[in-house]
Design a protein around this motif. Structure first.
Motif, PDB file in Angstrom:
ATOM      1  N   VAL A   1     -10.784  10.135  -7.916  1.00 58.11           N
ATOM      2  CA  VAL A   1     -10.715   8.684  -7.813  1.00 58.11           C
ATOM      3  C   VAL A   1      -9.633   8.307  -6.811  1.00 58.11           C
ATOM      4  O   VAL A   1      -8.722   9.090  -6.528  1.00 58.11           O
ATOM      5  CB  VAL A   1     -10.411   8.019  -9.173  1.00 58.11           C
ATOM      6  CG1 VAL A   1     -11.528   8.257 -10.167  1.00 58.11           C
ATOM      7  CG2 VAL A   1      -9.091   8.526  -9.741  1.00 58.11           C
ATOM      8  N   VAL A   2      -9.729   7.108  -6.286  1.00 52.29           N
ATOM      9  CA  VAL A   2      -8.764   6.602  -5.315  1.00 52.29           C
ATOM     10  C   VAL A   2      -7.505   6.145  -6.047  1.00 52.29           C
ATOM     11  O   VAL A   2      -7.561   5.293  -6.933  1.00 52.29           O
ATOM     12  CB  VAL A   2      -9.358   5.428  -4.509  1.00 52.29           C
ATOM     13  CG1 VAL A   2      -8.315   4.816  -3.593  1.00 52.29           C
ATOM     14  CG2 VAL A   2     -10.573   5.892  -3.715  1.00 52.29           C
TER      15      VAL A   2
ATOM     16  N   GLY B   1      -5.705  10.497  -3.137  1.00 54.16           N
ATOM     17  CA  GLY B   1      -6.407  10.803  -4.377  1.00 54.16           C
ATOM     18  C   GLY B   1      -7.073  12.167  -4.320  1.00 54.16           C
ATOM     19  O   GLY B   1      -6.947  12.897  -3.334  1.00 54.16           O
ATOM     20  N   GLY B   2      -7.768  12.507  -5.379  1.00 52.11           N
ATOM     21  CA  GLY B   2      -8.460  13.784  -5.461  1.00 52.11           C
ATOM     22  C   GLY B   2      -9.714  13.779  -4.609  1.00 52.11           C
ATOM     23  O   GLY B   2     -10.485  12.811  -4.631  1.00 52.11           O
TER      24      GLY B   2
ATOM     25  N   SER C   1      -4.054  14.293  -0.497  1.00 49.19           N
ATOM     26  CA  SER C   1      -3.626  14.523  -1.873  1.00 49.19           C
ATOM     27  C   SER C   1      -2.309  13.808  -2.153  1.00 49.19           C
ATOM     28  O   SER C   1      -1.480  13.617  -1.263  1.00 49.19           O
ATOM     29  CB  SER C   1      -3.463  16.024  -2.129  1.00 49.19           C
ATOM     30  OG  SER C   1      -4.687  16.702  -1.954  1.00 49.19           O
ATOM     31  N   SER C   2      -2.139  13.437  -3.404  1.00 50.15           N
ATOM     32  CA  SER C   2      -0.922  12.735  -3.814  1.00 50.15           C
ATOM     33  C   SER C   2       0.298  13.648  -3.743  1.00 50.15           C
ATOM     34  O   SER C   2       0.222  14.834  -4.067  1.00 50.15           O
ATOM     35  CB  SER C   2      -1.097  12.223  -5.248  1.00 50.15           C
ATOM     36  OG  SER C   2       0.089  11.636  -5.727  1.00 50.15           O
ATOM     37  N   ARG C   3       1.421  13.091  -3.311  1.00 50.43           N
ATOM     38  CA  ARG C   3       2.696  13.818  -3.269  1.00 50.43           C
ATOM     39  C   ARG C   3       3.731  13.009  -4.051  1.00 50.43           C
ATOM     40  O   ARG C   3       4.524  12.253  -3.486  1.00 50.43           O
ATOM     41  CB  ARG C   3       3.162  14.025  -1.822  1.00 50.43           C
ATOM     42  CG  ARG C   3       2.234  14.897  -0.986  1.00 50.43           C
ATOM     43  CD  ARG C   3       2.844  15.144   0.388  1.00 50.43           C
ATOM     44  NE  ARG C   3       2.951  13.905   1.155  1.00 50.43           N
ATOM     45  CZ  ARG C   3       3.857  13.680   2.110  1.00 50.43           C
ATOM     46  NH1 ARG C   3       4.760  14.600   2.391  1.00 50.43           N
ATOM     47  NH2 ARG C   3       3.870  12.528   2.780  1.00 50.43           N
ATOM     48  N   LYS C   4       3.722  13.173  -5.360  1.00 52.01           N
ATOM     49  CA  LYS C   4       4.577  12.361  -6.220  1.00 52.01           C
ATOM     50  C   LYS C   4       6.055  12.511  -5.888  1.00 52.01           C
ATOM     51  O   LYS C   4       6.817  11.543  -5.951  1.00 52.01           O
ATOM     52  CB  LYS C   4       4.330  12.717  -7.693  1.00 52.01           C
ATOM     53  CG  LYS C   4       2.937  12.358  -8.181  1.00 52.01           C
ATOM     54  CD  LYS C   4       2.760  12.709  -9.647  1.00 52.01           C
ATOM     55  CE  LYS C   4       1.368  12.358 -10.140  1.00 52.01           C
ATOM     56  NZ  LYS C   4       1.182  12.714 -11.576  1.00 52.01           N
TER      57      LYS C   4
ATOM     58  N   ALA D   1       0.845  -1.205   0.000  1.00 51.86           N
ATOM     59  CA  ALA D   1       0.000   0.000   0.000  1.00 51.86           C
ATOM     60  C   ALA D   1       0.876   1.249   0.000  1.00 51.86           C
ATOM     61  O   ALA D   1       0.745   2.121   0.864  1.00 51.86           O
ATOM     62  CB  ALA D   1      -0.936  -0.009   1.211  1.00 51.86           C
ATOM     63  N   PHE D   2       1.746   1.350  -0.983  1.00 54.30           N
ATOM     64  CA  PHE D   2       2.890   2.263  -0.930  1.00 54.30           C
ATOM     65  C   PHE D   2       2.516   3.714  -0.640  1.00 54.30           C
ATOM     66  O   PHE D   2       2.955   4.303   0.344  1.00 54.30           O
ATOM     67  CB  PHE D   2       3.681   2.158  -2.233  1.00 54.30           C
ATOM     68  CG  PHE D   2       4.925   2.998  -2.265  1.00 54.30           C
ATOM     69  CD1 PHE D   2       5.871   2.930  -1.257  1.00 54.30           C
ATOM     70  CD2 PHE D   2       5.159   3.863  -3.320  1.00 54.30           C
ATOM     71  CE1 PHE D   2       7.029   3.693  -1.287  1.00 54.30           C
ATOM     72  CE2 PHE D   2       6.311   4.635  -3.373  1.00 54.30           C
ATOM     73  CZ  PHE D   2       7.243   4.549  -2.347  1.00 54.30           C
ATOM     74  N   PHE D   3       1.694   4.324  -1.496  1.00 55.26           N
ATOM     75  CA  PHE D   3       1.375   5.741  -1.317  1.00 55.26           C
ATOM     76  C   PHE D   3       0.726   5.981   0.045  1.00 55.26           C
ATOM     77  O   PHE D   3       1.078   6.918   0.776  1.00 55.26           O
ATOM     78  CB  PHE D   3       0.431   6.234  -2.415  1.00 55.26           C
ATOM     79  CG  PHE D   3       1.033   6.265  -3.799  1.00 55.26           C
ATOM     80  CD1 PHE D   3       2.358   5.938  -4.011  1.00 55.26           C
ATOM     81  CD2 PHE D   3       0.263   6.624  -4.895  1.00 55.26           C
ATOM     82  CE1 PHE D   3       2.913   5.955  -5.288  1.00 55.26           C
ATOM     83  CE2 PHE D   3       0.795   6.656  -6.173  1.00 55.26           C
ATOM     84  CZ  PHE D   3       2.124   6.311  -6.368  1.00 55.26           C
ATOM     85  N   ALA D   4      -0.255   5.124   0.383  1.00 55.63           N
ATOM     86  CA  ALA D   4      -0.963   5.294   1.650  1.00 55.63           C
ATOM     87  C   ALA D   4      -0.020   5.075   2.835  1.00 55.63           C
ATOM     88  O   ALA D   4      -0.107   5.775   3.848  1.00 55.63           O
ATOM     89  CB  ALA D   4      -2.138   4.320   1.725  1.00 55.63           C
ATOM     90  N   SER D   5       0.883   4.115   2.701  1.00 51.50           N
ATOM     91  CA  SER D   5       1.818   3.830   3.796  1.00 51.50           C
ATOM     92  C   SER D   5       2.796   4.979   4.014  1.00 51.50           C
ATOM     93  O   SER D   5       3.157   5.290   5.150  1.00 51.50           O
ATOM     94  CB  SER D   5       2.585   2.532   3.505  1.00 51.50           C
ATOM     95  OG  SER D   5       1.714   1.424   3.482  1.00 51.50           O
ATOM     96  N   VAL D   6       3.214   5.636   2.929  1.00 49.58           N
ATOM     97  CA  VAL D   6       4.096   6.799   3.066  1.00 49.58           C
ATOM     98  C   VAL D   6       3.362   7.924   3.803  1.00 49.58           C
ATOM     99  O   VAL D   6       3.938   8.591   4.672  1.00 49.58           O
ATOM    100  CB  VAL D   6       4.590   7.290   1.681  1.00 49.58           C
ATOM    101  CG1 VAL D   6       5.319   8.624   1.811  1.00 49.58           C
ATOM    102  CG2 VAL D   6       5.521   6.253   1.049  1.00 49.58           C
TER     103      VAL D   6
END
Length: 387
Positions: free
Chosen positions: A37-38, A30-31, A70-73, A9-14
């Motif tokens: 979308v998730v 996600g937005g 929000s996503s943090r690429k 669960a990479f993004f969420a785990s970060v």
């Protein structure tokens, strides 16, 4: 033996790592608009049936107390680079296939790191110590089995398929677990009475090809324990693209063109940053009924100029009939070559001058954005637009 390493669960785990107050809570990345979308869901959120690509409104219906971030690429990329550096310490043959997963060939590494299972445990411990995150690892003699194994005991799992266990494992493996078998292929196989790879082994390859095309040959090989794909480090980038789900469906062509403008600038910036030129530009649209449309154009000369990309994408949009509202729009660049590749001089001097002028503009904008961020400068036509 081959290892497949997949971050959990990479993004969420970060996000939970960086924000301790979110740990243990159902969380998605996600937005947060009505049309969002998730992108990723924590394991706490998955217990509610929430998964990636699910509309955000549906995720919130399933879990009213859902935390949305929000996503943090940039941050995810930073952690990913640390993880990949760790893997490269264990083997010179590492193939990164996405920001959060990679294959590693353990051949010849035993004297330094021990047997593959011991190596896998060491990698898991190394990643946990370095970035405070868990990963799941599959170990198998075949690449496709290593990927399947990594998903069997998530999160923080380690699954080993020994060479002598391969025939029995393949015989009972559900076909929907095989990489490349999507919903349509699964339905085709189900209609043929095929539910496991063991069932595939009993069929002639020709009957599989008749239903599945060339993928039928691949499936037949896998069913017989043949997987010729190897771990390939430094896989070349094949395309660069960006897309956006709109906050509301629209048939306003001028509004869509403005989205193309900002997306073309982003694609051009990525091409220049990575040292590529693109010969093919693709427009992607998704209608309100989720039907996807793609249109492509081949350029006379490869480019990384944002203006050239925009003009090609805009032309594709102008030519496209819009008979339904659009919910998603995107721009892609493919047929990539290195920007150091010699190019044939254009017969039309005006075209060369035009391209060179825009190239200078792009370089100036790139220098500004690298120093002050992507929002530091934009075209006047984009300055007052909001989605």
């Amino acid at each position: 033996m081959i290892l497949h390493i997949d971050m959990d669960a990479f993004f969420a785990s970060v996000e939970q790592l960086d924000h301790p107050e979110l740990r243990g809570k159902p969380l998605v990345v996600g937005g947060d608009s009505g049309r969002g979308v998730v992108a990723a869901a924590s394991y706490e959120a998955r217990r509610y049936g929430i998964h990636s690509a699910m509309p955000m409104f549906m995720a919130k219906q399933r879990c009213p107390q859902l935390e949305v971030v929000s996503s943090r690429k940039g941050r995810y990329g930073e952690v990913s680079r640390t993880v990949m550096a760790i893997l490269n310490r264990y083997s010179p043959v590492v193939e990164q296939v996405s920001i959060d997963e990679a294959y590693l060939d353990a051949s010849g590494c035993g004297r330094l790191h021990g047997p593959p299972t011991v190596m896998a445990r060491a990698i898991k411990a190394d990643i946990r110590e370095s970035v405070s995150l868990t990963c799941s690892i599959g170990v198998a003699p075949l690449k496709f089995l290593a990927k399947i194994a990594s998903d069997m005991n998530k999160p923080d799992g380690l699954t080993v398929i020994a060479p002598e266990s391969v025939p029995e494992f393949i015989a009972g493996l559900p076909v929907e677990k095989v990489p490349g078998v999507g919903k349509q292929a699964f339905q085709q196989l189900k209609r043929m009475g095929i539910l496991t790879l063991g069932d595939v082994e009993t069929r002639k390859a020709s009957s599989l090809v008749e239903r599945l095309g060339k993928f039928g040959y691949r499936l037949a090989d896998l069913a017989h324990g043949r997987d010729e794909t190897s771990v390939c480090p430094h896989s070349p980038t094949k395309s660069i693209s960006t897309e956006k789900t709109l906050s509301r469906d629209t048939r306003d062509r001028e509004q869509l063109i403005l989205h193309l403008l900002s997306q073309s600038e982003e694609v051009g910036r990525q091409l220049r940053r990575q040292g590529f030129l693109a010969r093919t530009i693709t427009l992607k649209l998704k209608n309100s009924d989720f039907r996807q449309i793609t249109r492509s154009s081949t350029l006379d000369r490869p480019t990384h100029a944002s203006e050239t990309i925009y003009e090609a994408a805009r032309t594709l949009l102008v030519r496209q009939t819009i008979d339904q509202s659009i919910r998603l729009i995107g721009v892609g660049a493919s047929a990539l070559i290195a920007d150091t590749t010699p190019q044939q001089t254009s017969l039309f001097a005006d075209t060369m001058v035009h391209s060179d002028d825009w190239g200078k503009v792009d370089q100036a904008i790139d220098r500004i954005t690298e120093r002050f961020g992507a929002s530091a400068v934009c075209r006047g036509s984009l300055a007052e637009t909001k989605d």
